[in-house]
Design a protein around this motif. Sequence first.
Motif, PDB file in Angstrom:
ATOM      1  N   ALA A  82      75.772  33.871  62.743  1.00 20.75           N
ATOM      2  CA  ALA A  82      75.461  32.659  61.978  1.00 20.75           C
ATOM      3  C   ALA A  82      74.523  31.773  62.781  1.00 20.75           C
ATOM      4  CB  ALA A  82      76.751  31.922  61.643  1.00 20.75           C
ATOM      5  N   SER A  83      74.772  31.719  64.061  1.00 18.08           N
ATOM      6  CA  SER A  83      73.949  30.850  64.888  1.00 18.08           C
ATOM      7  C   SER A  83      72.498  31.370  64.959  1.00 18.08           C
ATOM      8  CB  SER A  83      74.658  30.770  66.226  1.00 18.08           C
ATOM      9  OG  SER A  83      73.852  30.365  67.186  1.00 18.08           O
ATOM     10  N   GLN A  84      72.342  32.684  65.000  1.00 23.18           N
ATOM     11  CA  GLN A  84      70.973  33.235  64.990  1.00 23.18           C
ATOM     12  C   GLN A  84      70.304  32.993  63.627  1.00 23.18           C
ATOM     13  OE1 GLN A  84      72.264  37.136  66.102  1.00 23.18           O
ATOM     14  NE2 GLN A  84      71.338  37.008  68.146  1.00 23.18           N
ATOM     15  N   ARG A  85      71.100  33.135  62.575  1.00 26.90           N
ATOM     16  CA  ARG A  85      70.514  32.877  61.246  1.00 26.90           C
ATOM     17  C   ARG A  85      70.107  31.407  61.130  1.00 26.90           C
ATOM     18  NH1 ARG A  85      74.393  36.499  59.303  1.00 26.90           N
ATOM     19  NH2 ARG A  85      75.791  34.780  58.751  1.00 26.90           N
TER      20      ARG A  85
ATOM     21  N   ARG B 285      66.841  30.897  62.747  1.00 25.04           N
ATOM     22  CA  ARG B 285      65.761  31.433  61.918  1.00 25.04           C
ATOM     23  C   ARG B 285      65.437  30.488  60.756  1.00 25.04           C
ATOM     24  NH1 ARG B 285      67.357  36.620  58.698  1.00 25.04           N
ATOM     25  NH2 ARG B 285      68.344  34.970  57.473  1.00 25.04           N
ATOM     26  N   GLU B 286      66.466  29.952  60.119  1.00 23.48           N
ATOM     27  CA  GLU B 286      66.244  29.056  58.972  1.00 23.48           C
ATOM     28  C   GLU B 286      65.658  27.712  59.397  1.00 23.48           C
ATOM     29  OE1 GLU B 286      66.537  29.729  55.757  1.00 23.48           O
ATOM     30  OE2 GLU B 286      67.253  31.765  56.156  1.00 23.48           O
ATOM     31  N   LEU B 287      66.077  27.267  60.590  1.00 21.11           N
ATOM     32  CA  LEU B 287      65.639  25.920  60.998  1.00 21.11           C
ATOM     33  C   LEU B 287      64.245  25.911  61.632  1.00 21.11           C
ATOM     34  CD1 LEU B 287      68.926  24.248  62.300  1.00 21.11           C
ATOM     35  CD2 LEU B 287      67.835  24.083  60.064  1.00 21.11           C
ATOM     36  N   ALA B 288      63.769  27.074  62.069  1.00 17.61           N
ATOM     37  CA  ALA B 288      62.444  27.093  62.724  1.00 17.61           C
ATOM     38  C   ALA B 288      61.367  26.428  61.849  1.00 17.61           C
ATOM     39  CB  ALA B 288      62.082  28.521  63.116  1.00 17.61           C
TER      40      ALA B 288
ATOM     41  N   LEU C 268      70.639  25.236  52.808  1.00 17.27           N
ATOM     42  CA  LEU C 268      70.498  25.913  54.100  1.00 17.27           C
ATOM     43  C   LEU C 268      71.842  26.502  54.514  1.00 17.27           C
ATOM     44  CD1 LEU C 268      68.140  23.441  56.000  1.00 17.27           C
ATOM     45  CD2 LEU C 268      67.689  25.862  55.566  1.00 17.27           C
ATOM     46  N   THR C 269      72.911  25.761  54.265  1.00  9.36           N
ATOM     47  CA  THR C 269      74.249  26.243  54.614  1.00  9.36           C
ATOM     48  C   THR C 269      74.534  27.563  53.893  1.00  9.36           C
ATOM     49  OG1 THR C 269      74.942  23.959  54.843  1.00  9.36           O
ATOM     50  CG2 THR C 269      76.707  25.582  54.650  1.00  9.36           C
ATOM     51  N   LEU C 270      74.151  27.623  52.636  1.00  7.00           N
ATOM     52  CA  LEU C 270      74.374  28.859  51.871  1.00  7.00           C
ATOM     53  C   LEU C 270      73.566  30.013  52.449  1.00  7.00           C
ATOM     54  CD1 LEU C 270      74.387  27.847  48.106  1.00  7.00           C
ATOM     55  CD2 LEU C 270      76.234  28.893  49.401  1.00  7.00           C
ATOM     56  N   ARG C 271      72.329  29.719  52.838  1.00  4.50           N
ATOM     57  CA  ARG C 271      71.492  30.795  53.395  1.00  4.50           C
ATOM     58  C   ARG C 271      72.023  31.271  54.733  1.00  4.50           C
ATOM     59  NH1 ARG C 271      66.297  31.300  51.075  1.00  4.50           N
ATOM     60  NH2 ARG C 271      65.340  31.937  53.043  1.00  4.50           N
ATOM     61  N   ILE C 272      72.598  30.362  55.505  1.00  2.33           N
ATOM     62  CA  ILE C 272      73.077  30.742  56.842  1.00  2.33           C
ATOM     63  C   ILE C 272      74.429  31.465  56.762  1.00  2.33           C
ATOM     64  CG2 ILE C 272      73.868  29.821  59.069  1.00  2.33           C
ATOM     65  CD1 ILE C 272      71.763  27.515  58.590  1.00  2.33           C
TER      66      ILE C 272
ATOM     67  N   ILE D 184      76.821  24.208  64.029  1.00  2.00           N
ATOM     68  CA  ILE D 184      75.663  24.682  63.245  1.00  2.00           C
ATOM     69  C   ILE D 184      75.361  23.691  62.116  1.00  2.00           C
ATOM     70  CG2 ILE D 184      74.865  26.506  61.660  1.00  2.00           C
ATOM     71  CD1 ILE D 184      76.424  28.501  63.408  1.00  2.00           C
ATOM     72  N   LEU D 185      76.415  23.241  61.438  1.00  2.00           N
ATOM     73  CA  LEU D 185      76.193  22.311  60.318  1.00  2.00           C
ATOM     74  C   LEU D 185      75.598  20.989  60.804  1.00  2.00           C
ATOM     75  CD1 LEU D 185      79.426  23.026  58.221  1.00  2.00           C
ATOM     76  CD2 LEU D 185      77.091  23.791  57.771  1.00  2.00           C
TER      77      LEU D 185
END
Length: 470
Positions: A6-9, A12-15, A313-317, A377-378
Motif C-alpha cells: 500500500a505504501s508503494q502504491r 506511485r499515486e502521489l508522485a 486516491l484512497t480507493l486507488r491505493i 498513508i492517509l
Amino acid sequence: MAQLTASQRAQRELAPVRLTSEQLAEMRRAFEEELVKGLAMHKKHGLKWVPEECSFRMLDSCVASVPTGDEKGIYYALDFGGTNVRAVRCELLGGGKVKSQQNIKNLAECGGALDLMARDTTASQLFDALVECICELVDNNKEAEYLKRNPTKLGFTFSFPCVQAALNTSVLEAWTKGFATGYNTDEPVVGKDVVTLLTAAINRKGLGVECAAVVNDTVGTLLSCAYQKQPSTPPCLVGAILGTGSNCCYVEPEAAAYGYTGSIINVECGNFNKRLPLTPVDVIVDEKSPNKGQQLFEKMISGFYLGELVRLLTLRIFGDAAPAKVKEEFSLDTKQVSILAAAAVPGTQGSSATTAKCKATIKECWGWEVDDETIKILEDVAFAICDRSAALAAISIAAFSDRTKSLEAGGGLTVAVDGSLYVKNKWYGERIKQYLKDMLGDKASRLVLSAADDGSGKGAAVCVAAVRTA
Ligand code: GLC
C-alpha cells in the motif's frame, strides 16, 4: 511481478500530485499570460465572455473605489455562496471599526426539507430561504417594524460568476461549486438578475430592506479588509477566497483603459484551464460534477473537492482492502481532510494524540479501524492534496500581486483572504507563504496576507456604505 505494498502504491499515486518547482513556474507563466489575454478580451468584447479567448471571465465588479474606513451607518448584508448562509447587521462606526451581528446557518439547515442546491428546487424556493435567514436576524433585533418605516440598504454577497452592468444588477452566468438549483424547473436562476429574485423574495416577506449592491465574495473580502485595516499596513489590492470554492479579485491599475467601469476585477480564476497537471482523480472529480470541463483549477484547490480527491486516491491505493463506505461519494469532508493533513505537515512532531484523532476521524467517516501504517498513508495523501492546493493558490496570489505593480521596491500590498480552508488551518496559510517566497523571492516580504474576519459578509455592507457616501 511482486505486488506493490500500500505504501508503494501511495508513492506511485502521489508522485503526480506533488508538483515540482519547474511545473509551478510553468503554470505561473501560463496563468500570467491568461491574465493579459483576459484584459484584451474585456477591451474587445466588453461584458461578453469569450471562453476561446480566455478561461478567466474577468468580470467588472462596478466598484470604482476602495473604501477609506470612514464610511458610517447601519446596513444589512446577505452572504450566500457555499456551505453557509449568513445574514449580517453591520454598524459601520468610521475609523475602520465595525460592530456586527450575524445569523449564520448552513445550507442544509436553511433549506429545511428542501435541498437548496438541487436541480428540482426553484429560484423562489432558494431566495425565500435566504430571505428567511435575514428575517430571523431582524426579528432577533426586534427591528421588523422599524425597518418597515425606515427601509435600510442591504448589500448582497453572491459568490458565483455574474455579469454586472451596474452595482445593483447582477445576472448569474453559471452555477459553480456543485450547485444546480432550478435547472429542472421553469424557474431557473442561471440567466436571471439575482437582485430581481432577491427583491421579489424580500417583498413576499414584507421585509423593509432594499438590495443596493451585489458583490462577489472576493470583492467583499477586499473591501472589508480595506475598510478595517490599519493605516500603517500597505493598501489592500487583492482579495482571495480559499473555501468551498476558490477565486481572486484585484485592483487593476489600467482598468479604465481595458473598458472597465470599476477598478476591481472579479477574475473567476477558478476556471483556469491551461497547463494543469491533472491526475486521474482530478479527471474523475470533474466528470462527476454538474459543471464538467469547467472550474478545473478550482477543482484542484477548493474545499468542496478536496475530500473527494482524497477519497478517490484512497480507493486507488487500498482497493478492496478499503471498506465499502469509501466508495460513497462525498463521504469525507474538508474538515476531516484538514485533520489528517495537519498531522503530516513537514516539521510537525506527530504525537500519539494526533494519530488517535486521525484514526477516530477515519472511523467516523468510513467506519474503518485503521492501523498505524494505514493512517500514516492517509495523512500523507491528505497533506499532498492540501499542499498542492496551497501551491496553486500561491500561483494566483503571486500573479495578481505582481500585476498590481505594488510589489516593486518601496511598494507593498495587502492580500485579503477569506474562506474556511485558509482561515481555519494555520499550517495551510504557512504553506502558501512558503510557496510565495519560492515564487517571488525578496518581493514576497512586501506582501502581507491578511485573514479577513467574515470579510465577504461585511464587505457587501461596506460597499453599500461607500456608494451612499460617494
Ligand atoms: C466559485 C465562484 C466564485 C467565488 C468562488 C469562491 O469559484 O464561481 O464566484 O468567488 O467560488 O466562493
